[in-house]
Design a protein around this motif. Structure first.
Motif, PDB file in Angstrom:
ATOM      1  N   UNK A  47       0.823  -1.217   0.000  1.00  0.00           N
ATOM      2  CA  UNK A  47       0.000   0.000   0.000  1.00  0.00           C
ATOM      3  C   UNK A  47       0.856   1.266   0.000  1.00  0.00           C
ATOM      4  N   UNK A  48       2.045   1.198   0.570  1.00  0.00           N
ATOM      5  CA  UNK A  48       2.912   2.383   0.572  1.00  0.00           C
ATOM      6  C   UNK A  48       3.404   2.745  -0.835  1.00  0.00           C
ATOM      7  N   UNK A  49       3.286   1.820  -1.781  1.00  0.00           N
ATOM      8  CA  UNK A  49       3.709   2.065  -3.163  1.00  0.00           C
ATOM      9  C   UNK A  49       2.635   2.760  -4.006  1.00  0.00           C
ATOM     10  N   UNK A  50       1.438   2.903  -3.463  1.00  0.00           N
ATOM     11  CA  UNK A  50       0.315   3.383  -4.276  1.00  0.00           C
ATOM     12  C   UNK A  50       0.590   4.726  -4.961  1.00  0.00           C
ATOM     13  N   UNK A  51       1.102   5.741  -4.281  1.00  0.00           N
ATOM     14  CA  UNK A  51       1.329   7.011  -4.987  1.00  0.00           C
ATOM     15  C   UNK A  51       2.281   6.877  -6.184  1.00  0.00           C
ATOM     16  N   UNK A  52       3.407   6.183  -6.006  1.00  0.00           N
ATOM     17  CA  UNK A  52       4.364   6.001  -7.106  1.00  0.00           C
ATOM     18  C   UNK A  52       3.761   5.131  -8.204  1.00  0.00           C
ATOM     19  N   UNK A  53       2.990   4.129  -7.816  1.00  0.00           N
ATOM     20  CA  UNK A  53       2.329   3.232  -8.779  1.00  0.00           C
ATOM     21  C   UNK A  53       1.324   4.008  -9.627  1.00  0.00           C
ATOM     22  N   UNK A  54       0.524   4.849  -8.987  1.00  0.00           N
ATOM     23  CA  UNK A  54      -0.462   5.641  -9.711  1.00  0.00           C
ATOM     24  C   UNK A  54       0.234   6.581 -10.709  1.00  0.00           C
ATOM     25  N   UNK A  55       1.288   7.228 -10.275  1.00  0.00           N
ATOM     26  CA  UNK A  55       2.037   8.122 -11.163  1.00  0.00           C
ATOM     27  C   UNK A  55       2.607   7.353 -12.345  1.00  0.00           C
ATOM     28  N   UNK A  56       3.201   6.190 -12.079  1.00  0.00           N
ATOM     29  CA  UNK A  56       3.754   5.379 -13.164  1.00  0.00           C
ATOM     30  C   UNK A  56       2.673   4.998 -14.170  1.00  0.00           C
ATOM     31  N   UNK A  57       1.531   4.512 -13.677  1.00  0.00           N
ATOM     32  CA  UNK A  57       0.450   4.110 -14.585  1.00  0.00           C
ATOM     33  C   UNK A  57      -0.035   5.285 -15.428  1.00  0.00           C
ATOM     34  N   UNK A  58      -0.307   6.399 -14.788  1.00  0.00           N
ATOM     35  CA  UNK A  58      -0.821   7.564 -15.517  1.00  0.00           C
ATOM     36  C   UNK A  58       0.166   8.030 -16.581  1.00  0.00           C
ATOM     37  N   UNK A  59       1.444   8.116 -16.222  1.00  0.00           N
ATOM     38  CA  UNK A  59       2.452   8.562 -17.181  1.00  0.00           C
ATOM     39  C   UNK A  59       2.658   7.555 -18.308  1.00  0.00           C
ATOM     40  N   UNK A  60       2.736   6.287 -17.969  1.00  0.00           N
ATOM     41  CA  UNK A  60       2.999   5.258 -18.980  1.00  0.00           C
ATOM     42  C   UNK A  60       1.841   5.112 -19.962  1.00  0.00           C
ATOM     43  N   UNK A  61       0.621   5.282 -19.492  1.00  0.00           N
ATOM     44  CA  UNK A  61      -0.540   5.109 -20.367  1.00  0.00           C
ATOM     45  C   UNK A  61      -0.945   6.390 -21.104  1.00  0.00           C
ATOM     46  N   UNK A  62      -0.225   7.489 -20.858  1.00  0.00           N
ATOM     47  CA  UNK A  62      -0.540   8.748 -21.533  1.00  0.00           C
ATOM     48  C   UNK A  62      -0.408   8.626 -23.054  1.00  0.00           C
ATOM     49  N   UNK A  63       0.613   7.914 -23.521  1.00  0.00           N
ATOM     50  CA  UNK A  63       0.807   7.752 -24.962  1.00  0.00           C
ATOM     51  C   UNK A  63      -0.380   7.031 -25.594  1.00  0.00           C
TER      52      UNK A  63
ATOM     53  N   UNK B 139      -7.042   1.774  -7.229  1.00  0.00           N
ATOM     54  CA  UNK B 139      -5.760   1.054  -7.096  1.00  0.00           C
ATOM     55  C   UNK B 139      -5.781   0.186  -5.849  1.00  0.00           C
ATOM     56  N   UNK B 140      -6.260   0.736  -4.739  1.00  0.00           N
ATOM     57  CA  UNK B 140      -6.330  -0.046  -3.504  1.00  0.00           C
ATOM     58  C   UNK B 140      -7.181  -1.294  -3.726  1.00  0.00           C
ATOM     59  N   UNK B 141      -8.310  -1.138  -4.361  1.00  0.00           N
ATOM     60  CA  UNK B 141      -9.185  -2.274  -4.671  1.00  0.00           C
ATOM     61  C   UNK B 141      -8.455  -3.271  -5.582  1.00  0.00           C
ATOM     62  N   UNK B 142      -7.724  -2.756  -6.546  1.00  0.00           N
ATOM     63  CA  UNK B 142      -6.983  -3.601  -7.493  1.00  0.00           C
ATOM     64  C   UNK B 142      -5.918  -4.436  -6.776  1.00  0.00           C
TER      65      UNK B 142
END
Length: 174
Positions: A8-24, A42-45
């Motif tokens: 759960x402590x990874x959620x902020x970095x994970x969300x940023x990675x997903x948003x940036x990576x899927x922008x293209x 994300x928490x539910x996921x």
């Protein structure tokens, strides 16, 4: 470099990675859920899926999720289903995503879970993902119109033909 399950402590970095990576992909007019996922989603996921991370020098580099048939968002074929594969744009083209993919496939899907096969889906109109999955040994097995902006094409990779045949025979009898 290390591979591990998300916390759960990874959620902020994970969300940023997903948003940036899927922008293209979003820029191509294809909208995957990972592109705009919020913290609650994300928490539910991560509570019902196995989400693996690849880190380098403490930085989140790449991620890959395994959705289970008994989870909150199962794949369509009764097998574990891969998704939310993403690599931070700072690390694109350096092979880190492939390293994570290969590790999850060999160490988790084959050695640990002993899966007969796995599935995944992608947008039919995406310019390179279908070809990438085919190069990784996946074969097309179906499609569905789940959203208004793309047709989802489903792929399957068989790891153990004997186990796969036995599983198919059992699942068709039910």
């Amino acid at each position: 470099m290390s591979f591990r399950l998300i916390t759960k402590s990874d959620i902020p970095a994970y969300q940023t990675l997903l948003h940036n990576a899927y922008q293209m992909t979003t820029n191509l007019g294809i909208h995957f859920a990972a592109a705009t996922v919020n913290t609650e989603q994300i928490t539910h996921h991560i509570e019902s899926n196995a989400v693996y991370l690849f880190e380098k020098e403490g930085q989140l580099v790449s991620t890959l999720s395994i959705r289970f048939p008994w989870g909150n968002n199962p794949g369509p074929y009764g097998l574990p289903h891969l998704g939310w594969f993403a690599t931070d744009s700072k690390y694109k083209g350096q092979g880190y995503g492939n390293q994570l993919w290969d590790w999850v496939e060999q160490q988790i899907l084959i050695n640990q879970l002993k899966l007969p096969a796995v599935t995944l889906g992608t947008a039919q109109n995406h310019p390179w993902l279908a070809q990438m999955y085919t190069k990784k040994g996946f074969s097309k097995i179906g499609h569905a119109n789940l959203t208004s902006d793309h047709t989802t094409v489903y792929f399957e990779k068989i790891f153990n033909q004997k186990s796969y045949t036995e599983w198919k025979n059992r699942s068709h009898r039910q």
